[in-house]
Design a protein around this motif. Sequence first.
Motif, PDB file in Angstrom:
ATOM      1  N   ALA A   1       0.947  -1.270  -0.089  1.00 17.52           N
ATOM      2  CA  ALA A   1       0.117   0.164  -0.038  1.00 17.52           C
ATOM      3  C   ALA A   1       0.690   1.454  -0.144  1.00 17.52           C
ATOM      4  O   ALA A   1       1.915   1.305   0.343  1.00 17.52           O
ATOM      5  CB  ALA A   1      -0.912   0.032   1.267  1.00 17.52           C
ATOM      6  N   ASP A   2       0.354   2.338  -0.568  1.00 25.92           N
ATOM      7  CA  ASP A   2       0.871   3.375  -0.386  1.00 25.92           C
ATOM      8  C   ASP A   2       0.985   4.055   1.011  1.00 25.92           C
ATOM      9  O   ASP A   2       0.175   3.799   1.846  1.00 25.92           O
ATOM     10  CB  ASP A   2      -0.031   4.536  -1.250  1.00 25.92           C
ATOM     11  CG  ASP A   2       0.814   6.043  -1.084  1.00 25.92           C
ATOM     12  OD1 ASP A   2       1.777   6.192  -1.867  1.00 25.92           O
ATOM     13  OD2 ASP A   2       0.482   6.848  -0.580  1.00 25.92           O
ATOM     14  N   ALA A   3       2.419   4.573   1.337  1.00 21.50           N
ATOM     15  CA  ALA A   3       2.590   4.937   2.554  1.00 21.50           C
ATOM     16  C   ALA A   3       1.441   5.622   3.345  1.00 21.50           C
ATOM     17  O   ALA A   3       1.387   5.651   4.564  1.00 21.50           O
ATOM     18  CB  ALA A   3       4.161   5.718   2.649  1.00 21.50           C
ATOM     19  N   ASN A   4       0.734   6.617   2.716  1.00 20.50           N
ATOM     20  CA  ASN A   4      -0.391   7.263   3.214  1.00 20.50           C
ATOM     21  C   ASN A   4      -1.375   6.608   3.569  1.00 20.50           C
ATOM     22  O   ASN A   4      -2.740   7.168   3.855  1.00 20.50           O
ATOM     23  CB  ASN A   4      -0.358   8.635   2.697  1.00 20.50           C
ATOM     24  CG  ASN A   4       0.751   9.289   2.768  1.00 20.50           C
ATOM     25  OD1 ASN A   4       1.569   9.386   3.927  1.00 20.50           O
ATOM     26  ND2 ASN A   4       1.363  10.048   1.904  1.00 20.50           N
ATOM     27  N   ASP A   5      -1.796   5.256   2.891  1.00 20.62           N
ATOM     28  CA  ASP A   5      -3.021   4.697   2.755  1.00 20.62           C
ATOM     29  C   ASP A   5      -3.641   4.223   4.190  1.00 20.62           C
ATOM     30  O   ASP A   5      -2.498   3.933   4.960  1.00 20.62           O
ATOM     31  CB  ASP A   5      -2.748   3.351   1.911  1.00 20.62           C
ATOM     32  CG  ASP A   5      -2.976   3.419   0.550  1.00 20.62           C
ATOM     33  OD1 ASP A   5      -3.167   4.977   0.253  1.00 20.62           O
ATOM     34  OD2 ASP A   5      -2.785   2.615  -0.254  1.00 20.62           O
ATOM     35  N   PRO A   6      -4.620   4.198   4.494  1.00 13.46           N
ATOM     36  CA  PRO A   6      -4.989   4.027   5.889  1.00 13.46           C
ATOM     37  C   PRO A   6      -5.024   2.620   6.203  1.00 13.46           C
ATOM     38  O   PRO A   6      -5.545   1.670   5.581  1.00 13.46           O
ATOM     39  CB  PRO A   6      -6.155   4.660   6.058  1.00 13.46           C
ATOM     40  CG  PRO A   6      -6.960   4.274   4.618  1.00 13.46           C
ATOM     41  CD  PRO A   6      -5.794   4.874   3.647  1.00 13.46           C
ATOM     42  N   VAL A   7      -4.820   2.343   7.654  1.00 13.30           N
ATOM     43  CA  VAL A   7      -4.897   0.915   8.206  1.00 13.30           C
ATOM     44  C   VAL A   7      -5.832   1.369   9.427  1.00 13.30           C
ATOM     45  O   VAL A   7      -5.495   1.845  10.347  1.00 13.30           O
ATOM     46  CB  VAL A   7      -3.700   0.592   8.568  1.00 13.30           C
ATOM     47  CG1 VAL A   7      -3.545  -0.879   9.291  1.00 13.30           C
ATOM     48  CG2 VAL A   7      -2.350   0.181   7.237  1.00 13.30           C
ATOM     49  N   ASP A   8      -6.683   0.468   9.407  1.00 13.11           N
ATOM     50  CA  ASP A   8      -7.515   0.236  10.610  1.00 13.11           C
ATOM     51  C   ASP A   8      -7.292  -1.022  11.274  1.00 13.11           C
ATOM     52  O   ASP A   8      -7.696  -1.795  10.752  1.00 13.11           O
ATOM     53  CB  ASP A   8      -9.033   0.403   9.922  1.00 13.11           C
ATOM     54  CG  ASP A   8     -10.237   0.345  11.101  1.00 13.11           C
ATOM     55  OD1 ASP A   8      -9.827   0.255  12.443  1.00 13.11           O
ATOM     56  OD2 ASP A   8     -11.159   0.708  11.105  1.00 13.11           O
ATOM     57  N   LEU A   9      -6.770  -0.717  12.380  1.00  8.29           N
ATOM     58  CA  LEU A   9      -6.584  -2.181  13.201  1.00  8.29           C
ATOM     59  C   LEU A   9      -7.309  -2.172  14.535  1.00  8.29           C
ATOM     60  O   LEU A   9      -6.907  -1.285  15.384  1.00  8.29           O
ATOM     61  CB  LEU A   9      -4.855  -2.004  13.566  1.00  8.29           C
ATOM     62  CG  LEU A   9      -4.311  -2.942  14.420  1.00  8.29           C
ATOM     63  CD1 LEU A   9      -4.463  -4.428  14.006  1.00  8.29           C
ATOM     64  CD2 LEU A   9      -2.910  -2.601  14.814  1.00  8.29           C
ATOM     65  N   THR A  10      -7.804  -3.200  14.853  1.00  6.99           N
ATOM     66  CA  THR A  10      -8.645  -3.572  15.875  1.00  6.99           C
ATOM     67  C   THR A  10      -7.938  -4.599  16.824  1.00  6.99           C
ATOM     68  O   THR A  10      -7.745  -5.686  15.924  1.00  6.99           O
ATOM     69  CB  THR A  10     -10.048  -3.621  15.796  1.00  6.99           C
ATOM     70  OG1 THR A  10     -10.574  -2.522  15.180  1.00  6.99           O
ATOM     71  CG2 THR A  10     -10.895  -3.854  17.001  1.00  6.99           C
ATOM     72  N   LEU A  11      -7.342  -4.498  17.728  1.00  7.22           N
ATOM     73  CA  LEU A  11      -6.831  -5.684  18.577  1.00  7.22           C
ATOM     74  C   LEU A  11      -7.947  -6.557  19.234  1.00  7.22           C
ATOM     75  O   LEU A  11      -9.141  -6.123  19.398  1.00  7.22           O
ATOM     76  CB  LEU A  11      -5.973  -5.071  19.860  1.00  7.22           C
ATOM     77  CG  LEU A  11      -4.792  -3.951  19.282  1.00  7.22           C
ATOM     78  CD1 LEU A  11      -4.134  -3.501  20.716  1.00  7.22           C
ATOM     79  CD2 LEU A  11      -3.783  -4.528  18.218  1.00  7.22           C
ATOM     80  N   PRO A  12      -7.527  -7.655  19.620  1.00  6.02           N
ATOM     81  CA  PRO A  12      -8.463  -8.797  19.996  1.00  6.02           C
ATOM     82  C   PRO A  12      -9.296  -8.077  21.231  1.00  6.02           C
ATOM     83  O   PRO A  12     -10.256  -8.558  21.677  1.00  6.02           O
ATOM     84  CB  PRO A  12      -7.641  -9.850  20.450  1.00  6.02           C
ATOM     85  CG  PRO A  12      -6.237  -9.773  19.612  1.00  6.02           C
ATOM     86  CD  PRO A  12      -6.162  -8.283  19.503  1.00  6.02           C
ATOM     87  N   ASN A  13      -8.703  -7.232  22.194  1.00  2.22           N
ATOM     88  CA  ASN A  13      -9.261  -6.620  23.239  1.00  2.22           C
ATOM     89  C   ASN A  13     -10.172  -5.401  23.091  1.00  2.22           C
ATOM     90  O   ASN A  13     -10.822  -4.819  23.824  1.00  2.22           O
ATOM     91  CB  ASN A  13      -8.110  -6.187  24.462  1.00  2.22           C
ATOM     92  CG  ASN A  13      -7.172  -5.049  23.716  1.00  2.22           C
ATOM     93  OD1 ASN A  13      -7.389  -4.625  22.770  1.00  2.22           O
ATOM     94  ND2 ASN A  13      -6.171  -4.555  24.633  1.00  2.22           N
ATOM     95  N   GLY A  14     -10.225  -5.180  21.698  1.00  2.00           N
ATOM     96  CA  GLY A  14     -11.162  -4.109  21.215  1.00  2.00           C
ATOM     97  C   GLY A  14     -10.556  -2.857  20.951  1.00  2.00           C
ATOM     98  O   GLY A  14     -11.243  -1.671  20.782  1.00  2.00           O
TER      99      GLY A  14
END
Length: 170
Positions: A102-115
């Motif tokens: 992905a482009d360096a500025n593309d968003p990443v939405d990360l949700t951990l197992p603990n929410g």
Amino acid sequence: MSYAHSARTTFANMLGTLDHLVSKTQDAGMTDEVLGEKLTEDMFPLELQFRVALNQVLLALNQVAGKSLPLEEVTYQSLAEIRERIAVVRSHIDRSDAIEWADANDPVDLTLPNGVRFMMSSVEDIQDWIMPNFYFHVTMTYVLLRNAGLNIGKMDFLPFMARHRVVADQ
């Protein structure tokens, strides 16, 4: 140099470190029982340190390199199995092309197992989440093996540096 190229190189180097550490453990005659080693009761055992380190690489490939790789969820039963799993993860890195990331500025939405949820760019995901976690768990494998009696030093953590060594004229 792109963040993807840099990350791929770092992963390859440190996966080599993990493989080197397992190899030294086997060569020293340590048994698979070492995989249960911990420093304190509330920390992950050595086996899980290896597994989480490998999962950081797989997470990176899934989050920013367009892959859909299953995470390492099954407990490793032996040092030999860990070496096999390291080789598989290394092959995923080798087959990932930095231009496909992905482009360096593309968003990443990360949700951990603990929410807990994080929103960040692809480059921030790698530099602020993946790499610190990866290094933490690689370092824990080194510490646990050394604490278990394996004779290792700093260059065993950085074996890839041998290619940069300058030998003085004799």
